[in-house]
Design a protein around this motif. Structure first.
Motif, PDB file in Angstrom:
ATOM      1  N   ALA A  77       0.832  -1.208   0.000  1.00  0.00           N
ATOM      2  CA  ALA A  77       0.000   0.000   0.000  1.00  0.00           C
ATOM      3  C   ALA A  77       0.865   1.257   0.000  1.00  0.00           C
ATOM      4  O   ALA A  77       0.579   2.221  -0.724  1.00  0.00           O
ATOM      5  N   ARG A  78       1.949   1.259   0.802  1.00  0.00           N
ATOM      6  CA  ARG A  78       2.854   2.416   0.815  1.00  0.00           C
ATOM      7  C   ARG A  78       3.525   2.595  -0.544  1.00  0.00           C
ATOM      8  O   ARG A  78       3.672   3.719  -1.023  1.00  0.00           O
ATOM      9  N   LEU A  79       3.921   1.496  -1.167  1.00  0.00           N
ATOM     10  CA  LEU A  79       4.553   1.567  -2.485  1.00  0.00           C
ATOM     11  C   LEU A  79       3.577   2.118  -3.515  1.00  0.00           C
ATOM     12  O   LEU A  79       3.936   2.977  -4.333  1.00  0.00           O
ATOM     13  N   GLN A  80       2.336   1.674  -3.471  1.00  0.00           N
ATOM     14  CA  GLN A  80       1.340   2.162  -4.421  1.00  0.00           C
ATOM     15  C   GLN A  80       1.062   3.644  -4.210  1.00  0.00           C
ATOM     16  O   GLN A  80       0.922   4.405  -5.162  1.00  0.00           O
ATOM     17  N   LYS A  81       1.012   4.086  -2.941  1.00  0.00           N
ATOM     18  CA  LYS A  81       0.790   5.506  -2.644  1.00  0.00           C
ATOM     19  C   LYS A  81       1.948   6.340  -3.195  1.00  0.00           C
ATOM     20  O   LYS A  81       1.735   7.401  -3.784  1.00  0.00           O
ATOM     21  N   TYR A  82       3.164   5.851  -3.039  1.00  0.00           N
ATOM     22  CA  TYR A  82       4.325   6.556  -3.563  1.00  0.00           C
ATOM     23  C   TYR A  82       4.259   6.637  -5.085  1.00  0.00           C
ATOM     24  O   TYR A  82       4.518   7.688  -5.670  1.00  0.00           O
ATOM     25  N   ASP A  84       1.549   6.566  -6.906  1.00  0.00           N
ATOM     26  CA  ASP A  84       0.466   7.493  -7.241  1.00  0.00           C
ATOM     27  C   ASP A  84       0.927   8.939  -7.095  1.00  0.00           C
ATOM     28  O   ASP A  84       0.590   9.792  -7.922  1.00  0.00           O
ATOM     29  N   ASP A  85       1.692   9.234  -6.034  1.00  0.00           N
ATOM     30  CA  ASP A  85       2.209  10.595  -5.846  1.00  0.00           C
ATOM     31  C   ASP A  85       3.135  10.993  -6.993  1.00  0.00           C
ATOM     32  O   ASP A  85       3.095  12.123  -7.471  1.00  0.00           O
ATOM     33  N   LEU A  86       3.946  10.056  -7.449  1.00  0.00           N
ATOM     34  CA  LEU A  86       4.846  10.360  -8.567  1.00  0.00           C
ATOM     35  C   LEU A  86       4.092  10.529  -9.881  1.00  0.00           C
ATOM     36  O   LEU A  86       4.537  11.251 -10.765  1.00  0.00           O
ATOM     37  N   ALA A  87       2.950   9.859 -10.002  1.00  0.00           N
ATOM     38  CA  ALA A  87       2.186   9.910 -11.245  1.00  0.00           C
ATOM     39  C   ALA A  87       1.358  11.189 -11.364  1.00  0.00           C
ATOM     40  O   ALA A  87       0.881  11.505 -12.454  1.00  0.00           O
ATOM     41  N   GLN A  88       1.190  11.933 -10.271  1.00  0.00           N
ATOM     42  CA  GLN A  88       0.415  13.173 -10.340  1.00  0.00           C
ATOM     43  C   GLN A  88       1.140  14.168 -11.234  1.00  0.00           C
ATOM     44  O   GLN A  88       2.347  14.338 -11.121  1.00  0.00           O
ATOM     45  N   PRO A  89       0.399  14.829 -12.103  1.00  0.00           N
ATOM     46  CA  PRO A  89       1.067  15.809 -12.975  1.00  0.00           C
ATOM     47  C   PRO A  89       1.540  17.011 -12.161  1.00  0.00           C
ATOM     48  O   PRO A  89       0.917  17.405 -11.180  1.00  0.00           O
TER      49      PRO A  89
END
Length: 160
Positions: A77-82, A84-89
């Motif tokens: 879950a922490r890896l996915q959140k990280y 997702d944060d990187l994928a934000q424009p």
């Protein structure tokens, strides 16, 4: 079928060979060793050092148990959140650049040759504001910020 391998005389030898192969395959995790060399460098390895200085102590490190299912799920879950944060424009660079270029209230941009404490802080604050458009939730900065914004070291003098 090969009669040499299936003859009754060879079966005990084959059984012993199979037992030896199985015994060497069982230890799936190697024992990790830790030692400090004569230069003070700490080493970790699954093999003993080839040469050691007199008095070198080699310690065995206890193996780490595997993660529980709950710990693995939390890590995923922490890896996915990280990710997702990187994928934000990133926010548009134009607004960040204009915010950095805008002088502070009542102040004009310092001359490049002005090395006064106030000028150093003004350049630093403008560069910091330029990076705002590239900041991540965890406090990191996107790499492209360093292409768009000036990198200014924090002044060593006290802020004005």
């Amino acid at each position: 079928m090969n009669t040499l391998l299936t003859s009754a005389a060879h079966r005990p030898a084959l059984a012993a060979l199979a037992a030896c192969l199985l015994a060497t395959a069982l230890p799936a995790t190697a024992q990790i060793k830790r030692w400090v060399d004569e230069r003070g460098v700490v080493h970790y390895s699954d093999a003993l050092p080839t040469r050691t200085a007199p008095g070198t102590q080699v310690e065995s490190i206890a193996p780490v148990p595997p993660l529980s299912a709950a710990d693995q799920a939390a890590a995923d879950a922490r890896l996915q959140k990280y990710r997702d944060d990187l994928a934000q424009p990133a926010r548009p660079a134009a607004s960040a650049a204009s915010a950095a270029a805008a002088p502070q209230a009542g102040a004009s941009a310092p001359r490049p040759d002005d090395q006064s404490c106030a000028a150093q802080w003004q350049r630093y604050n403008a560069a910091y504001a330029c990076m705002d458009g590239y900041r991540l939730k965890g406090g990191g900065v996107r790499p492209e910020a360093f292409d768009k914004c000036p990198v200014v070291a924090q002044p060593s003098c006290p802020p004005p």
